[in-house]
Motif scaffolding. Structure first.
Motif, PDB file in Angstrom:
ATOM      1  N   LEU A  36     -29.921  -1.205  -1.846  1.00  0.00           N
ATOM      2  CA  LEU A  36     -29.611  -1.317  -0.834  1.00  0.00           C
ATOM      3  C   LEU A  36     -29.382   0.026  -0.128  1.00  0.00           C
ATOM      4  CD1 LEU A  36     -28.225  -3.708   0.609  1.00  0.00           C
ATOM      5  CD2 LEU A  36     -25.940  -3.366  -0.297  1.00  0.00           C
ATOM      6  N   LEU A  37     -28.982   1.172  -0.963  1.00  0.00           N
ATOM      7  CA  LEU A  37     -29.067   2.539  -0.416  1.00  0.00           C
ATOM      8  C   LEU A  37     -30.509   2.878   0.297  1.00  0.00           C
ATOM      9  CD1 LEU A  37     -27.107   4.590   0.736  1.00  0.00           C
ATOM     10  CD2 LEU A  37     -27.417   5.609  -1.857  1.00  0.00           C
ATOM     11  N   ASP A  38     -31.436   2.587  -0.420  1.00  0.00           N
ATOM     12  CA  ASP A  38     -32.671   2.999   0.072  1.00  0.00           C
ATOM     13  C   ASP A  38     -33.173   2.243   1.296  1.00  0.00           C
ATOM     14  OD1 ASP A  38     -34.360   4.877  -1.105  1.00  0.00           O
ATOM     15  OD2 ASP A  38     -34.877   3.616  -2.905  1.00  0.00           O
ATOM     16  N   LEU A  39     -32.539   1.055   1.378  1.00  0.00           N
ATOM     17  CA  LEU A  39     -32.879   0.223   2.704  1.00  0.00           C
ATOM     18  C   LEU A  39     -31.829   0.985   3.849  1.00  0.00           C
ATOM     19  CD1 LEU A  39     -32.846  -3.386   1.498  1.00  0.00           C
ATOM     20  CD2 LEU A  39     -34.723  -2.192   2.368  1.00  0.00           C
ATOM     21  N   VAL A  40     -30.802   1.500   3.567  1.00  0.00           N
ATOM     22  CA  VAL A  40     -30.181   2.157   4.465  1.00  0.00           C
ATOM     23  C   VAL A  40     -30.616   3.475   4.848  1.00  0.00           C
ATOM     24  CG1 VAL A  40     -27.856   3.551   4.926  1.00  0.00           C
ATOM     25  CG2 VAL A  40     -27.826   1.414   3.676  1.00  0.00           C
ATOM     26  N   LEU A  41     -31.358   4.101   4.114  1.00  0.00           N
ATOM     27  CA  LEU A  41     -32.053   5.282   4.389  1.00  0.00           C
ATOM     28  C   LEU A  41     -33.505   5.167   5.094  1.00  0.00           C
ATOM     29  CD1 LEU A  41     -31.575   7.178   0.875  1.00  0.00           C
ATOM     30  CD2 LEU A  41     -30.549   7.771   2.895  1.00  0.00           C
ATOM     31  N   ALA A  42     -33.972   3.911   4.972  1.00  0.00           N
ATOM     32  CA  ALA A  42     -34.988   3.511   5.660  1.00  0.00           C
ATOM     33  C   ALA A  42     -34.696   2.897   6.949  1.00  0.00           C
ATOM     34  CB  ALA A  42     -35.749   2.353   4.803  1.00  0.00           C
ATOM     35  N   VAL A 193     -26.360  14.546   3.971  1.00  0.00           N
ATOM     36  CA  VAL A 193     -26.629  13.153   4.665  1.00  0.00           C
ATOM     37  C   VAL A 193     -26.056  13.156   5.917  1.00  0.00           C
ATOM     38  CG1 VAL A 193     -27.241  11.937   2.372  1.00  0.00           C
ATOM     39  CG2 VAL A 193     -24.906  12.015   3.394  1.00  0.00           C
ATOM     40  N   THR A 194     -26.629  12.071   6.646  1.00  0.00           N
ATOM     41  CA  THR A 194     -25.895  11.889   8.179  1.00  0.00           C
ATOM     42  C   THR A 194     -24.583  11.442   7.998  1.00  0.00           C
ATOM     43  OG1 THR A 194     -27.121   9.766   8.206  1.00  0.00           O
ATOM     44  CG2 THR A 194     -28.136  11.822   9.011  1.00  0.00           C
ATOM     45  N   GLU A 195     -23.683  11.332   8.835  1.00  0.00           N
ATOM     46  CA  GLU A 195     -22.394  10.487   8.741  1.00  0.00           C
ATOM     47  C   GLU A 195     -22.376   9.033   8.568  1.00  0.00           C
ATOM     48  OE1 GLU A 195     -18.489   9.940   8.574  1.00  0.00           O
ATOM     49  OE2 GLU A 195     -19.639  11.856   8.345  1.00  0.00           O
ATOM     50  N   ASP A 196     -23.383   8.657   9.261  1.00  0.00           N
ATOM     51  CA  ASP A 196     -23.906   6.958   8.838  1.00  0.00           C
ATOM     52  C   ASP A 196     -24.154   6.772   7.256  1.00  0.00           C
ATOM     53  OD1 ASP A 196     -26.116   8.155   9.270  1.00  0.00           O
ATOM     54  OD2 ASP A 196     -26.891   6.227  10.240  1.00  0.00           O
ATOM     55  N   VAL A 197     -24.960   7.551   6.929  1.00  0.00           N
ATOM     56  CA  VAL A 197     -25.266   7.541   5.586  1.00  0.00           C
ATOM     57  C   VAL A 197     -24.310   7.719   4.551  1.00  0.00           C
ATOM     58  CG1 VAL A 197     -26.864   8.070   3.670  1.00  0.00           C
ATOM     59  CG2 VAL A 197     -27.680   7.709   5.920  1.00  0.00           C
ATOM     60  N   ARG A 198     -23.417   8.760   4.848  1.00  0.00           N
ATOM     61  CA  ARG A 198     -22.046   9.109   3.965  1.00  0.00           C
ATOM     62  C   ARG A 198     -21.152   8.127   4.103  1.00  0.00           C
ATOM     63  NH1 ARG A 198     -22.014  13.934   5.460  1.00  0.00           N
ATOM     64  NH2 ARG A 198     -20.803  13.896   7.294  1.00  0.00           N
ATOM     65  N   LYS A 199     -20.889   7.482   5.180  1.00  0.00           N
ATOM     66  CA  LYS A 199     -20.101   6.247   5.257  1.00  0.00           C
ATOM     67  C   LYS A 199     -20.598   5.106   4.350  1.00  0.00           C
ATOM     68  CE  LYS A 199     -17.932   6.924   9.722  1.00  0.00           C
ATOM     69  NZ  LYS A 199     -17.749   6.274  11.131  1.00  0.00           N
ATOM     70  N   ALA A 200     -22.069   4.976   4.409  1.00  0.00           N
ATOM     71  CA  ALA A 200     -22.514   3.747   3.685  1.00  0.00           C
ATOM     72  C   ALA A 200     -22.244   4.321   2.001  1.00  0.00           C
ATOM     73  CB  ALA A 200     -24.111   3.726   3.772  1.00  0.00           C
ATOM     74  N   ILE A 201     -22.460   5.329   1.782  1.00  0.00           N
ATOM     75  CA  ILE A 201     -22.430   5.948   0.436  1.00  0.00           C
ATOM     76  C   ILE A 201     -20.810   5.647  -0.100  1.00  0.00           C
ATOM     77  CG2 ILE A 201     -22.295   7.860  -1.167  1.00  0.00           C
ATOM     78  CD1 ILE A 201     -24.968   8.922   0.259  1.00  0.00           C
ATOM     79  N   ARG A 202     -20.129   5.955   0.487  1.00  0.00           N
ATOM     80  CA  ARG A 202     -18.381   5.751   0.143  1.00  0.00           C
ATOM     81  C   ARG A 202     -18.485   4.107  -0.087  1.00  0.00           C
ATOM     82  NH1 ARG A 202     -17.191  10.208   4.050  1.00  0.00           N
ATOM     83  NH2 ARG A 202     -16.915   8.707   5.665  1.00  0.00           N
ATOM     84  N   ASP A 203     -18.803   3.398   0.983  1.00  0.00           N
ATOM     85  CA  ASP A 203     -18.600   2.087   0.824  1.00  0.00           C
ATOM     86  C   ASP A 203     -19.353   1.545  -0.387  1.00  0.00           C
ATOM     87  OD1 ASP A 203     -17.216   1.942   3.040  1.00  0.00           O
ATOM     88  OD2 ASP A 203     -18.613   0.712   4.156  1.00  0.00           O
ATOM     89  N   MET A 204     -20.508   1.905  -0.817  1.00  0.00           N
ATOM     90  CA  MET A 204     -21.255   1.529  -1.816  1.00  0.00           C
ATOM     91  C   MET A 204     -20.618   2.101  -3.096  1.00  0.00           C
ATOM     92  SD  MET A 204     -24.077   0.049  -0.853  1.00  0.00           S
ATOM     93  CE  MET A 204     -24.806   0.072  -2.509  1.00  0.00           C
ATOM     94  N   GLN A 205     -19.889   3.147  -3.136  1.00  0.00           N
ATOM     95  CA  GLN A 205     -19.183   3.640  -4.389  1.00  0.00           C
ATOM     96  C   GLN A 205     -17.908   2.661  -4.501  1.00  0.00           C
ATOM     97  OE1 GLN A 205     -18.712   7.927  -3.405  1.00  0.00           O
ATOM     98  NE2 GLN A 205     -19.656   8.247  -5.292  1.00  0.00           N
ATOM     99  N   ALA A 206     -17.204   2.485  -3.446  1.00  0.00           N
ATOM    100  CA  ALA A 206     -15.963   1.655  -3.623  1.00  0.00           C
ATOM    101  C   ALA A 206     -16.440   0.099  -4.065  1.00  0.00           C
ATOM    102  CB  ALA A 206     -15.416   1.391  -2.329  1.00  0.00           C
ATOM    103  N   ALA A 207     -17.640  -0.361  -3.484  1.00  0.00           N
ATOM    104  CA  ALA A 207     -17.986  -1.654  -4.030  1.00  0.00           C
ATOM    105  C   ALA A 207     -18.349  -1.812  -5.531  1.00  0.00           C
ATOM    106  CB  ALA A 207     -19.383  -2.133  -3.239  1.00  0.00           C
ATOM    107  N   MET A 208     -19.112  -0.778  -5.835  1.00  0.00           N
ATOM    108  CA  MET A 208     -19.372  -0.675  -7.546  1.00  0.00           C
ATOM    109  C   MET A 208     -18.246  -0.406  -8.247  1.00  0.00           C
ATOM    110  SD  MET A 208     -23.011   1.536  -7.673  1.00  0.00           S
ATOM    111  CE  MET A 208     -22.557   2.742  -6.853  1.00  0.00           C
ATOM    112  N   ALA A 209     -17.141   0.284  -7.890  1.00  0.00           N
ATOM    113  CA  ALA A 209     -16.306   0.597  -8.544  1.00  0.00           C
ATOM    114  C   ALA A 209     -15.360  -0.849  -8.708  1.00  0.00           C
ATOM    115  CB  ALA A 209     -14.998   1.626  -7.799  1.00  0.00           C
TER     116      ALA A 209
END
Length: 221
Positions: A36-42, A193-209
């Protein structure tokens, strides 16, 4: 073709000699999250507010990513509200692992071995066939986390997934978690990373937790 985030996490999880997956459940969430994160980066997917939205359904040219993109596009279509990341991770993590292992086999980085447990139950393990990609990966992670090198966006994203899924022992087996965790936290919140990717990463971390805790609770109940 560059190794994807999901493939890198899978390489960290698979034991080089036996091919057994270490920290199997947490690594599975991280593998699905890596795709999912690779698709965000793409630029194909956006993750915001804990929800996932397809922004561009066109293929990336990477088969592993494009199949997941096709699936998440079909799954999310027609919904009134963008679905939660946790819903997608829960739905896809087992299939994502299988797809990722198949991709590693196709690259010649692992090979399949059929074995039997107790001489009765057949299992398939995936020992290392070509260790060059994993060696480069581990050298890069150590240079960033222990050596203070500047990460690129993908390495920062990978380390955020490792941190979020608590896979520190897979990435740094000889280093105490408390020694690497502060650096991983800074990388996650940093300027790599850019702000939108940083937000995505935080959301991904929260989801995995969230899904990791839910899995642990279910296993002990």
């Amino acid at each position: 073709m560059a190794v994807t985030l999901a493939e890198e996490i899978m390489l960290l999880s698979l034991d080089d000699a036996s091919g057994a997956a270490k920290e199997r459940q947490s690594a599975a969430w991280a593998v699905a999250g890596g795709i999912l994160l690779d698709l965000v980066l793409a630029g194909r997917v956006a993750v915001d507010g804990g929800r996932v939205r397809v922004t561009d359904p066109n293929p990336t040219g990477v088969p592993l990513l494009d199949e997941r993109l096709r699936l998440v596009t079909a799954w999310a279509a027609g919904r009134k509200q963008a679905p939660k990341v946790t819903q997608w991770l829960t739905k896809d993590h087992t299939k994502a692992v299988r797809a990722t292992v198949d991709s590693l086999r196709g690259r010649g980085l692992v090979h399949a071995e059929q074995r039997k447990v107790l001489g009765l139950f057949p299992i398939t393990r995936y020992p290392e066939a070509d260790g060059s990609a994993e060696r480069e990966l581990r050298d890069r992670l150590r240079a960033v986390v222990l050596g203070g090198a500047e990460p690129d966006a993908r390495t920062a994203g990978l380390l955020a997934l490792v941190h979020g899924a608590k896979l520190h022992r897979l990435a740094f087996p000889d280093v105490p978690r408390k020694q690497v965790a502060p650096r991983l936290e800074r990388i996650t919140e940093g300027h790599w990373v850019t702000e939108d990717v940083r937000k995505a990463i935080r959301d991904m971390q929260a989801a995995m937790a969230a899904v990791t805790v839910a899995t642990m609770v279910a296993a002990t109940s």
